[in-house]
Scaffold this active site. Structure first.
Site, PDB file in Angstrom:
ATOM      1  N   CYS A  53      38.817  28.092 -13.338  1.00 38.45           N
ATOM      2  CA  CYS A  53      38.892  27.941 -11.877  1.00 38.45           C
ATOM      3  C   CYS A  53      40.330  28.086 -11.420  1.00 38.45           C
ATOM      4  O   CYS A  53      41.225  27.411 -11.934  1.00 38.45           O
ATOM      5  CB  CYS A  53      38.362  26.572 -11.475  1.00 38.45           C
ATOM      6  SG  CYS A  53      38.537  26.272  -9.717  1.00 38.45           S
ATOM      7  N   CYS A 105      42.748  21.603  -6.072  1.00 35.07           N
ATOM      8  CA  CYS A 105      41.618  21.182  -5.250  1.00 35.07           C
ATOM      9  C   CYS A 105      41.188  19.789  -5.727  1.00 35.07           C
ATOM     10  O   CYS A 105      41.211  19.520  -6.911  1.00 35.07           O
ATOM     11  CB  CYS A 105      40.509  22.207  -5.423  1.00 35.07           C
ATOM     12  SG  CYS A 105      38.849  21.574  -5.381  1.00 35.07           S
ATOM     13  N   CYS A 127      37.256  18.681  -8.768  1.00 31.92           N
ATOM     14  CA  CYS A 127      36.840  18.501 -10.164  1.00 31.92           C
ATOM     15  C   CYS A 127      37.951  17.849 -10.981  1.00 31.92           C
ATOM     16  O   CYS A 127      38.960  18.473 -11.262  1.00 31.92           O
ATOM     17  CB  CYS A 127      36.514  19.850 -10.794  1.00 31.92           C
ATOM     18  SG  CYS A 127      35.052  20.634 -10.108  1.00 31.92           S
ATOM     19  N   CYS A 149      34.241  29.431  -6.295  1.00 34.95           N
ATOM     20  CA  CYS A 149      34.259  28.108  -6.910  1.00 34.95           C
ATOM     21  C   CYS A 149      33.159  28.115  -7.964  1.00 34.95           C
ATOM     22  O   CYS A 149      31.999  28.368  -7.642  1.00 34.95           O
ATOM     23  CB  CYS A 149      33.981  27.052  -5.844  1.00 34.95           C
ATOM     24  SG  CYS A 149      33.538  25.460  -6.542  1.00 34.95           S
ATOM     25  N   GLN A 170      19.853  16.326  -2.281  1.00 37.70           N
ATOM     26  CA  GLN A 170      20.638  16.244  -3.518  1.00 37.70           C
ATOM     27  C   GLN A 170      21.250  17.614  -3.783  1.00 37.70           C
ATOM     28  O   GLN A 170      20.585  18.633  -3.608  1.00 37.70           O
ATOM     29  CB  GLN A 170      19.747  15.823  -4.691  1.00 37.70           C
ATOM     30  CG  GLN A 170      19.117  14.442  -4.543  1.00 37.70           C
ATOM     31  CD  GLN A 170      20.094  13.291  -4.780  1.00 37.70           C
ATOM     32  OE1 GLN A 170      21.228  13.494  -5.187  1.00 37.70           O
ATOM     33  NE2 GLN A 170      19.654  12.083  -4.506  1.00 37.70           N
ATOM     34  N   TYR A 208      16.832   4.166   2.059  1.00 36.33           N
ATOM     35  CA  TYR A 208      17.780   5.298   2.060  1.00 36.33           C
ATOM     36  C   TYR A 208      17.022   6.542   1.559  1.00 36.33           C
ATOM     37  O   TYR A 208      17.390   7.169   0.580  1.00 36.33           O
ATOM     38  CB  TYR A 208      19.000   5.044   1.158  1.00 36.33           C
ATOM     39  CG  TYR A 208      19.697   3.720   1.370  1.00 36.33           C
ATOM     40  CD1 TYR A 208      20.704   3.587   2.327  1.00 36.33           C
ATOM     41  CD2 TYR A 208      19.356   2.599   0.610  1.00 36.33           C
ATOM     42  CE1 TYR A 208      21.359   2.374   2.511  1.00 36.33           C
ATOM     43  CE2 TYR A 208      19.993   1.386   0.786  1.00 36.33           C
ATOM     44  CZ  TYR A 208      20.997   1.275   1.733  1.00 36.33           C
ATOM     45  OH  TYR A 208      21.643   0.070   1.905  1.00 36.33           O
ATOM     46  N   GLU A 216      15.473   5.173   6.609  1.00 37.45           N
ATOM     47  CA  GLU A 216      16.608   6.103   6.617  1.00 37.45           C
ATOM     48  C   GLU A 216      17.233   6.068   8.011  1.00 37.45           C
ATOM     49  O   GLU A 216      16.521   5.959   8.995  1.00 37.45           O
ATOM     50  CB  GLU A 216      16.072   7.506   6.263  1.00 37.45           C
ATOM     51  CG  GLU A 216      16.902   8.695   6.675  1.00 37.45           C
ATOM     52  CD  GLU A 216      18.237   8.803   5.936  1.00 37.45           C
ATOM     53  OE1 GLU A 216      18.276   8.605   4.698  1.00 37.45           O
ATOM     54  OE2 GLU A 216      19.246   9.073   6.605  1.00 37.45           O
ATOM     55  N   ASP A 268      18.548   3.957  -2.787  1.00 45.74           N
ATOM     56  CA  ASP A 268      19.385   5.114  -3.132  1.00 45.74           C
ATOM     57  C   ASP A 268      20.474   5.243  -2.072  1.00 45.74           C
ATOM     58  O   ASP A 268      20.493   6.198  -1.293  1.00 45.74           O
ATOM     59  CB  ASP A 268      18.492   6.367  -3.190  1.00 45.74           C
ATOM     60  CG  ASP A 268      19.249   7.595  -3.655  1.00 45.74           C
ATOM     61  OD1 ASP A 268      20.436   7.480  -4.006  1.00 45.74           O
ATOM     62  OD2 ASP A 268      18.650   8.689  -3.660  1.00 45.74           O
ATOM     63  N   CYS A 313      25.144   6.748  -6.671  1.00 48.86           N
ATOM     64  CA  CYS A 313      26.101   7.831  -6.937  1.00 48.86           C
ATOM     65  C   CYS A 313      27.503   7.256  -7.124  1.00 48.86           C
ATOM     66  O   CYS A 313      28.477   7.999  -7.155  1.00 48.86           O
ATOM     67  CB  CYS A 313      26.067   8.872  -5.823  1.00 48.86           C
ATOM     68  SG  CYS A 313      26.354   8.178  -4.208  1.00 48.86           S
TER      69      CYS A 313
END
Ligand code: SAH
Length: 454
Positions: free
Chosen positions: A77, A83, A86, A164, A281, A310, A331, A379, A406
């Site tokens: 990359c 950036c 990552c 990317c 997702q 959620y 939600e 979630d 997450c």
């Protein structure tokens, strides 16, 4: 008095890297002080330059790697390290998976007090590239032309990109078309500092069914509309107007310029409509593994009532619906709830209800009005659950909670609160939804046996 941290900014030192933080930074120690060194890998010895000194830790930059880890690879990359996207692309993929398992274990231990919880090996991808179905790119004026890219970590300096390697191919191709449109038509680019200019960003989504959506975000009216319509050949094209001086991407006004208002995504037998405001997702291959894990741990039974808090566009709710008596989704984004209702109808599902509102308002209310679910899926976004959600779960008398997270740090915090209500962690399964980044998704089953018993 001896200072707690004897080091000074701009000092140089040699460090052995022994671990990785949840931000993906290498960790070393010297004289009892922790050093966080971005892009250093465990097992490496690095010469580092101290760029920040805090009471108990320092942040340092690599000057030279004296001993290189066998897991170090060359990232494919152009923008790596510049950036902010990552943090782990320089680590081989098998090691990334082990690292993510360790990050989840560390968070549960340090932040949740779950000292010897077993964390399953992280479920990875066979081919961990080009997995992202969404790109959200700020647009800036760089070297006299409009360019899209990413902001450098913790800053608003635009790093221009051509491609990317974690984005699905059409995504950056469409972003290049948007900047080409801007350059051809001399569209003024929005400047965050002065608040002047027009074109702010573009948000692009593709589905596994091959449909594409582009949202062009401007301050003020959309210029050169006909040219944009001609240049962008996609299934759904929106203009979003955001006149505020904020770094929130979307403003309130969405105008459909061309094509369909929603894209369709296929997940197993189910078809989902997705509006531009709705969450989906970002890694469709891993989403299947994530949902399969969540549903297996939830172990739904035919006559049960399940709450999916959620719920987004109802993906988990509708996947569960066929196994149970009733599902209730909660939600806060109205468009996502509209999508969820439409998705239930279009998939012929009649036992799912969707409620729009903040989980911290809706769930306590439902429980107060007598809702007694047999199991709950939560979630939440990265910041985790507000306390009223967790106490409502306790109040509801539910015995099984599946927490899809997450962010392992807020997961650990919330699981600790649930444990004070008598829930015990039974199973922890990380799933790699975000290869090459430091992020990791985790599914946790917590259960409560009859009072007092653990
Ligand atoms: N379970 C869904 C969505 C998960 S993402 C899926 O797998 O697709 C988290 C969702 O929570 C988003 O849709 C977001 O809009 C919603 N959300 C964020 N904060 C919320 C809150 N306080 N109350 C209710 N929903 C919220």
């Amino acid at each position: 008095m001896k200072p707690i941290n004897p080091f000074q900014k701009n000092e140089e030192l040699v460090l052995e890297i022994t671990g990785v933080t949840s931000e993906g930074h290498g960790v070393g120690r010297s004289e009892g002080v922790a050093f966080f060194v971005p892009f250093a890998l465990p097992g490496e010895t690095v010469k580092a330059h101290i760029i920040k000194v805090e009471k108990k830790y320092c942040i340092a930059k690599i000057i030279e790697i004296q001993k290189v880890s066998e897991h170090r690879v060359k990232p494919p990359c152009e923008a790596f390290e510049k950036c902010g996207g990552c943090a782990l692309m320089h680590m081989d993929y098998a090691e990334q998976l082990k690292t993510k398992t360790q990050i989840v274990r560390d968070c549960l231990d340090r932040l949740g007090g779950f000292t010897d919880v077993v964390v399953q090996d992280t479920i990875g991808m066979v081919d961990p590239w080009r997995y992202r179905n969404k790109g959200s790119f700020p647009i800036g004026f760089v070297d006299g032309v409009a360019a899209f890219g990413f902001y450098a970590e913790r800053s608003h300096r635009l790093i221009p990109l051509y491609d990317c390697p974690i984005e699905d191919v059409p995504i950056t191709a469409l972003a290049r078309t948007v900047t080409e449109w801007a350059n051809r038509n001399h569209v003024r680019i929005y400047d965050e500092e002065t608040g002047k200019g027009c074109l702010r960003s573009c948000v692009i989504r593709v589905t596994t069914t091959g449909e594409r959506m582009v949202v062009v975000v401007t301050k003020g009216e959309l210029p050169a509309r006909e040219s944009l319509l001609k240049m962008l050949d996609v299934e759904s094209l929106y203009h979003n107007r955001n006149d505020r001086n904020t770094n929130v991407i979307f403003g309130d006004r969405f105008t459909l310029l061309k094509g369909k208002p929603q894209l369709f995504e296929q997940q197993g037998e189910l078809r989902f409509a997705v509006s531009p405001q709705s969450f989906l997702q970002v890694n469709p291959t891993q989403t299947k593994k994530l949902y399969d894990t969540a549903i297996r741990l939830l172990d739904p039974k035919p006559d049960e009532t399940i709450a999916d808090v959620y719920c987004g566009i109802g993906t988990i709710s509708l996947a569960i619906a066929k196994h149970v008596g009733k599902v209730i989704g909660v939600e806060c984004v109205p468009e996502a709830i509209e999508d969820a209702k439409k998705n239930a109808a279009e998939n012929g599902i009649q036992n799912a209800d969707f409620i729009c509102g903040l989980a911290e308002d809706v769930l306590p209310n439902l429980v107060q009005n007598g809702m007694r679910p047999d199991a709950i899926v939560i979630d939440p976004p990265r910041k985790g659950c507000e306390e009223p959600v967790l106490s409502a779960i306790a109040e509801s008398g539910v015995k099984r909670v599946v927490y899809v997270s997450c962010n392992p740090a807020t997961l650990a915090r919330d699981a600790k609160i649930l444990s004070t209500f008598g829930f015990t962690i039974r199973y922890v399964q990380p799933v790699d939804m975000f290869p090459h980044t430091q992020h990791v998704e985790t599914v946790v089953l917590m259960t409560k046996t009859d009072d007092g018993e653990k």
